[in-house]
Design an enzyme around this catalytic site. Structure first.
Site, mmCIF file in Angstrom:
data_model
loop_
_atom_site.group_PDB
_atom_site.id
_atom_site.type_symbol
_atom_site.label_atom_id
_atom_site.label_comp_id
_atom_site.label_asym_id
_atom_site.label_seq_id
_atom_site.Cartn_x
_atom_site.Cartn_y
_atom_site.Cartn_z
ATOM 1 N N HIS A 62 18.119 -36.116 -8.446
ATOM 2 C CA HIS A 62 17.367 -36.605 -7.284
ATOM 3 C C HIS A 62 15.883 -36.250 -7.387
ATOM 4 C CE1 HIS A 62 21.051 -37.857 -5.346
ATOM 5 N NE2 HIS A 62 21.585 -36.693 -5.708
ATOM 6 N N ASN A 109 -1.823 1.996 5.946
ATOM 7 C CA ASN A 109 -0.975 0.874 5.514
ATOM 8 C C ASN A 109 -0.741 0.001 6.733
ATOM 9 O OD1 ASN A 109 -0.725 2.155 3.102
ATOM 10 N ND2 ASN A 109 1.474 2.526 3.228
ATOM 11 N N GLY A 110 -0.720 -1.318 6.524
ATOM 12 C CA GLY A 110 -0.449 -2.214 7.653
ATOM 13 C C GLY A 110 -1.657 -3.075 7.974
ATOM 14 N N GLU A 146 17.784 -17.210 -8.402
ATOM 15 C CA GLU A 146 17.390 -15.838 -8.739
ATOM 16 C C GLU A 146 16.833 -15.770 -10.173
ATOM 17 O OE1 GLU A 146 16.768 -13.286 -7.211
ATOM 18 O OE2 GLU A 146 17.000 -11.602 -8.555
ATOM 19 N N GLU A 148 8.188 -14.481 -11.452
ATOM 20 C CA GLU A 148 7.461 -13.340 -10.899
ATOM 21 C C GLU A 148 6.992 -12.350 -11.956
ATOM 22 O OE1 GLU A 148 9.616 -10.821 -8.157
ATOM 23 O OE2 GLU A 148 11.456 -11.052 -9.287
ATOM 24 N N LYS A 161 6.254 -4.088 -4.019
ATOM 25 C CA LYS A 161 7.683 -3.774 -3.978
ATOM 26 C C LYS A 161 8.220 -3.866 -2.560
ATOM 27 C CE LYS A 161 11.610 -2.556 -5.636
ATOM 28 N NZ LYS A 161 12.347 -3.643 -6.316
ATOM 29 N N LYS A 219 13.068 -14.552 -11.069
ATOM 30 C CA LYS A 219 12.796 -13.452 -11.998
ATOM 31 C C LYS A 219 11.789 -13.895 -13.057
ATOM 32 C CE LYS A 219 13.927 -10.790 -10.243
ATOM 33 N NZ LYS A 219 14.694 -10.618 -9.041
ATOM 34 N N ARG A 259 5.099 0.169 -5.881
ATOM 35 C CA ARG A 259 5.014 -0.696 -4.704
ATOM 36 C C ARG A 259 4.037 -1.853 -4.913
ATOM 37 N NH1 ARG A 259 6.543 2.590 0.115
ATOM 38 N NH2 ARG A 259 5.140 1.383 1.413
ATOM 39 N N TRP A 301 -3.228 -2.573 -1.355
ATOM 40 C CA TRP A 301 -2.881 -3.948 -1.709
ATOM 41 C C TRP A 301 -3.664 -4.810 -0.732
ATOM 42 C CZ3 TRP A 301 -0.060 -8.146 0.416
ATOM 43 C CH2 TRP A 301 0.399 -9.084 -0.528
ATOM 44 N N CYS A 316 0.818 -1.215 0.000
ATOM 45 C CA CYS A 316 0.000 0.000 0.000
ATOM 46 C C CYS A 316 0.856 1.272 0.000
ATOM 47 C CB CYS A 316 -0.878 0.044 1.235
ATOM 48 S SG CYS A 316 -1.837 -1.425 1.513
HETATM 49 C C1 F6R Z 1 12.026 -10.260 -6.180
HETATM 50 C C2 F6R Z 1 11.822 -9.288 -5.117
HETATM 51 C C3 F6R Z 1 11.442 -9.785 -3.764
HETATM 52 C C4 F6R Z 1 12.245 -9.027 -2.696
HETATM 53 C C5 F6R Z 1 11.765 -9.425 -1.307
HETATM 54 C C6 F6R Z 1 12.579 -8.763 -0.216
HETATM 55 O O1 F6R Z 1 12.387 -9.642 -7.361
HETATM 56 O O2 F6R Z 1 11.951 -8.124 -5.318
HETATM 57 O O3 F6R Z 1 11.635 -11.150 -3.658
HETATM 58 O O4 F6R Z 1 13.598 -9.323 -2.872
HETATM 59 O O5 F6R Z 1 10.421 -9.071 -1.150
HETATM 60 O O6 F6R Z 1 12.501 -7.379 -0.284
HETATM 61 P P1 F6R Z 1 13.554 -6.444 0.399
HETATM 62 O O7 F6R Z 1 14.860 -6.690 -0.239
HETATM 63 O O8 F6R Z 1 13.031 -5.070 0.147
HETATM 64 O O9 F6R Z 1 13.576 -6.806 1.858
#
Ligand code: F6R
Length: 614
Positions: free
Chosen positions: A510, A100-101, A487, A494, A609, A491, A27, A74, A2
């Protein structure tokens, strides 16, 4: 997650709120809304969808007023729809509130309020808080500021709120606990509020980061007053914002994600600044230098993080154990916080977070702190909650990362973690001068190597076109290339919604090998190093089952070239630092596939985000 924006001043608030909400779009959200106070009335407009949907909804009837609040929601309580969107009004219509929260005890409070005659329209915890404030104000006759303070002392959970009141058109009230909130102080008695600084930076550089359990009164006449929930007055601490407006714009790229991928040579150099001295062959990191004894005597490093930051932590495990001979455990913050883990006083907990606001990482830090560990933060967002909660730390200096999928933050984190491992290794005497100089020189060459890899973009786009319709993908790597495989898979899933898994290459036999057929693209990191031959064997196992191999190889490689369906060459790099270079083609690949599949690259569905709820 949010987003919050608020304005109290002399200008029309609506354009400021809409612009602010657009800056907060990165976000992730599913609905948005605004409330404006004009001539003693509050007009609330909100709807499901994007901020542009809200604008369309209001086209031709833009709300007026010089006081207003805006929100991107959100969904947590109740589905994303027009009614659950914020702002929420109190039952008597005097207040509008954004939040927010999560208010954890909202159900009990709601029941009590219903018993007292309150009627709720939405499923949200936020509406309950709005009614609670109204209830306290009416019942006790206290002013709004006091009613908010009293209401917040009854709630459990996390909140950042902003409230406007039709009985008090000259003020706006904000409060926070475990969810960030920034107040911007403009000229002429103007105030701005943001869940981060992005909606504020255009207007003022003077900001106050609210601390947990603080309530702030912004008054056109009397200025800013801050009081804690426990009713202690605080002197506002005004800081100067460092972010520049240009860094929030797309700069000619179609998407923030692509811009951020291309920014990596620069952002890696920014991580070196003031820390790495090539001439002297020295690295200095003040957060470690100031706590030298702790690092020298540490028995263990526990890394806590989530998502991509957790992957950077896994790379760091290889770096710290190899270079600094320090034992490392890498933990999902969400698991660690609930596991009753053993934390010793001579452990150092390293928390990695791009946003510096991730709720689980923050909770893990707080738990470790109570048990006496020294906490070191690796954060990107300056002034973020985690960066302020840790005992010491190092910023990654990657600049604002707007695309939801983390790219430049990952390479910046790995760069900082490499610098940390080298610093600690110097202090613990676990690295020879020759190796130190070699690694520093190698690290210094990484930005150029990343630039070189970015030139494979057209080739990666071509490969993306071939595999864009895959339904599954496997990513394989060994050693520190294993976290890069994780990673790469993250990517892809997501932002393009293709199911993908990352595995240590040897683990394939395995289980995952059962999935391999001619439809399965297998992305393998097969760069030169100690496990090269083993990875070549794993490639053969995939080929024997007709899987498609897309391999990242060291420039000049011939063996893998002969077997793979496609190879992407990266410059020869010391094995220790390969993740910084090998991750780039995976970032580009997921970007192109997402674009080709028509996905919203910068704001993938269901993702936020900064994940400020657990
Ligand atoms: C993936 C991504 C998320 C963040 C995760 C942690 O591309 O962005 O997996 O890495 O939510 O976020 P931070 O680093 O802000 O604690």
């Amino acid at each position: 997650m949010c987003g919050i924006v608020g304005y109290l001043g002399t200008e029309q608030a609506y354009p400021i709120l809409i612009k602010g909400l657009k800056r907060l779009e990165y976000r992730g959200y599913d609905s948005s809304g605004v409330a404006l106070l004009n001539e003693g009335e509050i007009e609330i407009s909100k709807c499901r969808g994007k901020v542009s949907d809200l604008e369309d909804h209001l086209a031709g009837k833009v709300p007026e007023g010089v006081v207003g609040i805006g929100h991107t929601r959100w969904a947590t309580h109740g589905p994303p729809n027009d009614i659950n969107a914020h702002p929420h009004a109190s039952g008597d219509g005097t207040l509008a509130l954004i939040h927010n929260g999560i208010i954890e005890n909202y159900a009990t409070i709601k029941e009590e309020l219903i018993n007292r005659g309150h009627v709720f329209k939405s499923d949200t915890d936020t509406e309950v808080l709005t009614h609670l404030i109204e209830d306290i104000r009416t019942k006790t006759g206290v002013d709004l500021f006091e009613a908010i303070r009293l209401a917040l002392s009854e709630v459990h959970g996390a909140y950042a709120i902003v409230v406007i009141d039709k009985k008090n058109p000259d003020m706006m009230i904000a409060a926070k606990k475990s969810s960030p909130l920034v107040i911007g102080i403009g000229g002429n008695g103007e105030f701005y509020v943001g869940s981060d600084a992005t909606p504020i930076v255009e207007y003022t550089k003077n900001v106050v980061y609210l601390e947990d359990e603080e309530v702030a009164l912004m008054d056109r006449k009397s200025g800013l007053k801050i009081v804690t929930i426990q009713n202690k007055e605080k002197v506002p601490y005004i800081q100067e914002l460092e972010i520049k407006l240009e860094t929030l714009e797309k700069g000619g790229y179609d998407y923030f994600m692509l811009k951020e991928i291309y920014e990596q040579p620069r952002s890696i150099i920014d991580c070196f600044r003031g820390r790495m001295n090539l001439q002297k062959g020295e690295i200095r990191m003040s957060g470690i230098d100031d706590n030298e004894e702790k690092w020298i005597n540490a028995k263990r490093v526990i890394i806590v993080a989530c998502g991509t930051s957790w992957h950077a932590g896994l790379v760091a495990e290889y770096l710290f154990e190899d270079i600094a001979r320090l034992s490392v455990e890498v933990e999902y913050a969400s698991e660690f916080r609930y596991r009753n883990p053993i934390i010793n006083k001579d452990d150092i907990v390293v928390a990695i977070s791009q946003s510096g606001e991730t709720a689980d990482t923050l909770a893990a830090i707080e738990m470790a702190k109570k048990q006496g560990a020294h906490i070191f933060g690796v954060c990107n967002v300056v002034g973020s909650t985690i960066s302020r909660t840790t005992d010491s730390g190092a910023y990654t200096h990657a600049g604002p990362e707007i695309g939801v999928a983390s790219t430049k933050a990952f390479t910046a984190q790995v760069t900082v973690l490499t610098l940390m491992a080298l610093t600690v290794a110097q202090k613990r005497g676990t690295i020879t001068d020759a190796r130190l100089h070699r690694l520093i020189a190698e690290l210094n060459s990484i930005p150029d190597k990343v630039t070189e890899v970015l030139k494979t973009n057209d080739q990666v786009e071509y490969i993306s076109d071939i595999y864009k319709n895959a339904t599954n993908a496997l990513y394989l790597g060994r050693g520190s290339s294993f976290p890069v495989a994780l990673e790469g898979a993250l990517k892809l899933k997501e932002i393009s919604y293709i199911h993908a898994e990352g595995y240590p290459a040897a683990e394939m036999k395995h289980g995952p090998i059962a999935l391999i057929d001619e439809e399965m693209p297998v992305f393998v990191i097969a760069t030169h190093g100690q496990s090269y031959e083993k990875v070549v064997s794993n490639i053969q196992e995939v080929k024997a089952r007709k899987g498609k191999i897309i391999a990242i190889v060291t420039a000049g490689d011939t063996a893998v070239k002969g077997m793979a369906d496609h190879v992407i060459e990266i410059p020869k790099t010391d094995e220790t630092l390969v993740p910084l270079v090998s991750v780039i083609p995976f970032q580009l690949l997921s970007y192109h596939i997402a674009v080709m599949r028509g996905c919203n690259v910068d704001q993938p569905r269901n993702l936020a985000k900064s994940v400020t709820v657990e």
